[in-house]
Scaffold this motif. Sequence first.
Motif, PDB file in Angstrom:
ATOM      1  N   TYR A 147      65.951-102.165  46.957  1.00 18.37           N
ATOM      2  CA  TYR A 147      65.553-100.964  46.211  1.00 18.37           C
ATOM      3  C   TYR A 147      64.632-100.081  47.053  1.00 18.37           C
ATOM      4  O   TYR A 147      64.829 -98.867  47.133  1.00 18.37           O
ATOM      5  N   VAL A 148      63.635-100.692  47.702  1.00 18.36           N
ATOM      6  CA  VAL A 148      62.684 -99.931  48.518  1.00 18.36           C
ATOM      7  C   VAL A 148      63.397 -99.260  49.690  1.00 18.36           C
ATOM      8  O   VAL A 148      63.159 -98.089  50.008  1.00 18.36           O
ATOM      9  N   ILE A 149      64.289 -99.996  50.342  1.00 18.95           N
ATOM     10  CA  ILE A 149      65.038 -99.425  51.467  1.00 18.95           C
ATOM     11  C   ILE A 149      65.848 -98.212  51.015  1.00 18.95           C
ATOM     12  O   ILE A 149      65.829 -97.151  51.651  1.00 18.95           O
ATOM     13  N   HIS A 150      66.566 -98.369  49.911  1.00 13.51           N
ATOM     14  CA  HIS A 150      67.437 -97.284  49.449  1.00 13.51           C
ATOM     15  C   HIS A 150      66.628 -96.044  49.059  1.00 13.51           C
ATOM     16  O   HIS A 150      67.063 -94.914  49.294  1.00 13.51           O
ATOM     17  N   GLN A 151      65.443 -96.267  48.475  1.00 11.41           N
ATOM     18  CA  GLN A 151      64.641 -95.150  48.001  1.00 11.41           C
ATOM     19  C   GLN A 151      63.890 -94.426  49.119  1.00 11.41           C
ATOM     20  O   GLN A 151      63.620 -93.230  49.008  1.00 11.41           O
ATOM     21  N   HIS A 152      63.555 -95.142  50.177  1.00 12.37           N
ATOM     22  CA  HIS A 152      62.626 -94.570  51.154  1.00 12.37           C
ATOM     23  C   HIS A 152      63.174 -94.479  52.581  1.00 12.37           C
ATOM     24  O   HIS A 152      62.473 -93.999  53.460  1.00 12.37           O
ATOM     25  N   ASP A 153      64.375 -94.968  52.826  1.00  9.01           N
ATOM     26  CA  ASP A 153      64.966 -94.859  54.154  1.00  9.01           C
ATOM     27  C   ASP A 153      66.342 -94.195  54.020  1.00  9.01           C
ATOM     28  O   ASP A 153      67.321 -94.861  53.645  1.00  9.01           O
ATOM     29  N   PRO A 154      66.439 -92.904  54.304  1.00  9.74           N
ATOM     30  CA  PRO A 154      67.710 -92.181  54.101  1.00  9.74           C
ATOM     31  C   PRO A 154      68.848 -92.663  54.991  1.00  9.74           C
ATOM     32  O   PRO A 154      70.014 -92.331  54.744  1.00  9.74           O
ATOM     33  N   ARG A 155      68.527 -93.459  55.988  1.00 14.15           N
ATOM     34  CA  ARG A 155      69.570 -93.936  56.901  1.00 14.15           C
ATOM     35  C   ARG A 155      70.266 -95.193  56.389  1.00 14.15           C
ATOM     36  O   ARG A 155      71.292 -95.603  56.925  1.00 14.15           O
ATOM     37  N   ARG A 156      69.703 -95.808  55.327  1.00 14.82           N
ATOM     38  CA  ARG A 156      70.232 -97.091  54.861  1.00 14.82           C
ATOM     39  C   ARG A 156      70.554 -97.014  53.367  1.00 14.82           C
ATOM     40  O   ARG A 156      69.746 -96.569  52.562  1.00 14.82           O
ATOM     41  N   GLU A 157      71.753 -97.501  53.009  1.00 11.59           N
ATOM     42  CA  GLU A 157      72.217 -97.453  51.626  1.00 11.59           C
ATOM     43  C   GLU A 157      72.254 -98.868  51.048  1.00 11.59           C
ATOM     44  O   GLU A 157      72.911 -99.749  51.596  1.00 11.59           O
ATOM     45  N   CYS A 158      71.537 -99.071  49.926  1.00 17.65           N
ATOM     46  CA  CYS A 158      71.494-100.403  49.314  1.00 17.65           C
ATOM     47  C   CYS A 158      71.737-100.364  47.806  1.00 17.65           C
ATOM     48  O   CYS A 158      71.566-101.383  47.131  1.00 17.65           O
ATOM     49  N   HIS A 159      72.101 -99.206  47.285  1.00 20.88           N
ATOM     50  CA  HIS A 159      72.358 -99.100  45.850  1.00 20.88           C
ATOM     51  C   HIS A 159      73.622 -99.887  45.502  1.00 20.88           C
ATOM     52  O   HIS A 159      74.580 -99.924  46.296  1.00 20.88           O
ATOM     53  N   PRO A 160      73.672-100.529  44.338  1.00 21.58           N
ATOM     54  CA  PRO A 160      74.849-101.335  43.965  1.00 21.58           C
ATOM     55  C   PRO A 160      76.155-100.555  43.968  1.00 21.58           C
ATOM     56  O   PRO A 160      77.225-101.136  44.172  1.00 21.58           O
ATOM     57  N   GLN A 161      76.084 -99.242  43.737  1.00 18.84           N
ATOM     58  CA  GLN A 161      77.315 -98.438  43.688  1.00 18.84           C
ATOM     59  C   GLN A 161      77.748 -97.936  45.069  1.00 18.84           C
ATOM     60  O   GLN A 161      78.743 -97.238  45.187  1.00 18.84           O
ATOM     61  N   THR A 162      77.011 -98.308  46.096  1.00 22.93           N
ATOM     62  CA  THR A 162      77.383 -97.917  47.452  1.00 22.93           C
ATOM     63  C   THR A 162      78.664 -98.651  47.868  1.00 22.93           C
ATOM     64  O   THR A 162      78.852 -99.831  47.560  1.00 22.93           O
ATOM     65  N   SER A 163      79.523 -97.976  48.564  1.00 25.82           N
ATOM     66  CA  SER A 163      80.766 -98.599  49.023  1.00 25.82           C
ATOM     67  C   SER A 163      80.462 -99.706  50.032  1.00 25.82           C
ATOM     68  O   SER A 163      79.401 -99.713  50.675  1.00 25.82           O
ATOM     69  N   ALA A 164      81.391-100.635  50.158  1.00 18.18           N
ATOM     70  CA  ALA A 164      81.191-101.769  51.065  1.00 18.18           C
ATOM     71  C   ALA A 164      81.019-101.305  52.504  1.00 18.18           C
ATOM     72  O   ALA A 164      80.263-101.904  53.281  1.00 18.18           O
ATOM     73  N   GLU A 165      81.704-100.222  52.889  1.00 14.45           N
ATOM     74  CA  GLU A 165      81.625 -99.730  54.255  1.00 14.45           C
ATOM     75  C   GLU A 165      80.258 -99.133  54.572  1.00 14.45           C
ATOM     76  O   GLU A 165      79.770 -99.217  55.695  1.00 14.45           O
ATOM     77  N   ALA A 166      79.612 -98.521  53.567  1.00 13.34           N
ATOM     78  CA  ALA A 166      78.337 -97.828  53.791  1.00 13.34           C
ATOM     79  C   ALA A 166      77.122 -98.694  53.459  1.00 13.34           C
ATOM     80  O   ALA A 166      76.006 -98.345  53.833  1.00 13.34           O
ATOM     81  N   PHE A 167      77.355 -99.821  52.799  1.00 19.49           N
ATOM     82  CA  PHE A 167      76.232-100.664  52.370  1.00 19.49           C
ATOM     83  C   PHE A 167      75.510-101.247  53.578  1.00 19.49           C
ATOM     84  O   PHE A 167      76.147-101.651  54.558  1.00 19.49           O
ATOM     85  N   ASP A 168      74.181-101.305  53.498  1.00 20.52           N
ATOM     86  CA  ASP A 168      73.372-101.779  54.616  1.00 20.52           C
ATOM     87  C   ASP A 168      73.801-103.192  55.047  1.00 20.52           C
ATOM     88  O   ASP A 168      73.808-104.111  54.221  1.00 20.52           O
TER      89      ASP A 168
END
Length: 207
Positions: A123-144
């Motif tokens: 959650y912290v990564i997704h909210q505060h680091d625009p280069r990394r995607e960790c939200h559950p709805q993120t696609s498998a290809e883009a997920f950190d």
Amino acid sequence: MHDSEQPERKPNPIDAPDTNNATYLGWSDIPQYEEWPADYHPPNKRDYFQYLDRLNSGLQNGPKYQNKRYETYCLNRWLILCMSSHLRMSDRLQQLAVDLFNGLPRSKFGVRIHVSALVTCGYVIHQHDPRRECHPQTSAEAFDPFVEQERVNLRIPRKQYASLYGKIEHRVRTGQLTPTKHDAYEVDPAGLQAWREINEEWDDGWL
């Protein structure tokens, strides 16, 4: 009443350890197997001064009474620090994860503690680091990849990750956070030890 008839006095409960006190007994600097020449002390110097340091900090009151709540607090703090470091989080994001983890009602989530630690970091990564995607709805290809690999290693189902992520997101959005405090200054044990190591170079009176 004679002394022999006095009721046994029990130590008071330990609720507020003074972990930020300036006194340091230097037990970590003593060789592990160094012993006293006399027999009226506990034989191992390191163990003896470590015990005195815990008494002085309020972490322990006699051989049987320990501050379990603070010990648990420290263990959880080290868990989230280890997790965030393993996930390649910056120092700033690590501190945000520590603060958030401390404020979450983890016992109400009904999951293992390391699951809460991973999702908190995600959650912290997704909210505060625009280069990394960790939200559950993120696609498998883009997920950190670091968070995903840790999720797989810990055998955390995607559904469980998504559910807990939503609960954390809701708690943050509605301000339902209750950070635990154990002393007046909230001194991080790692920071305190670093302070001691730095000051050791300037003080010849350390044990």
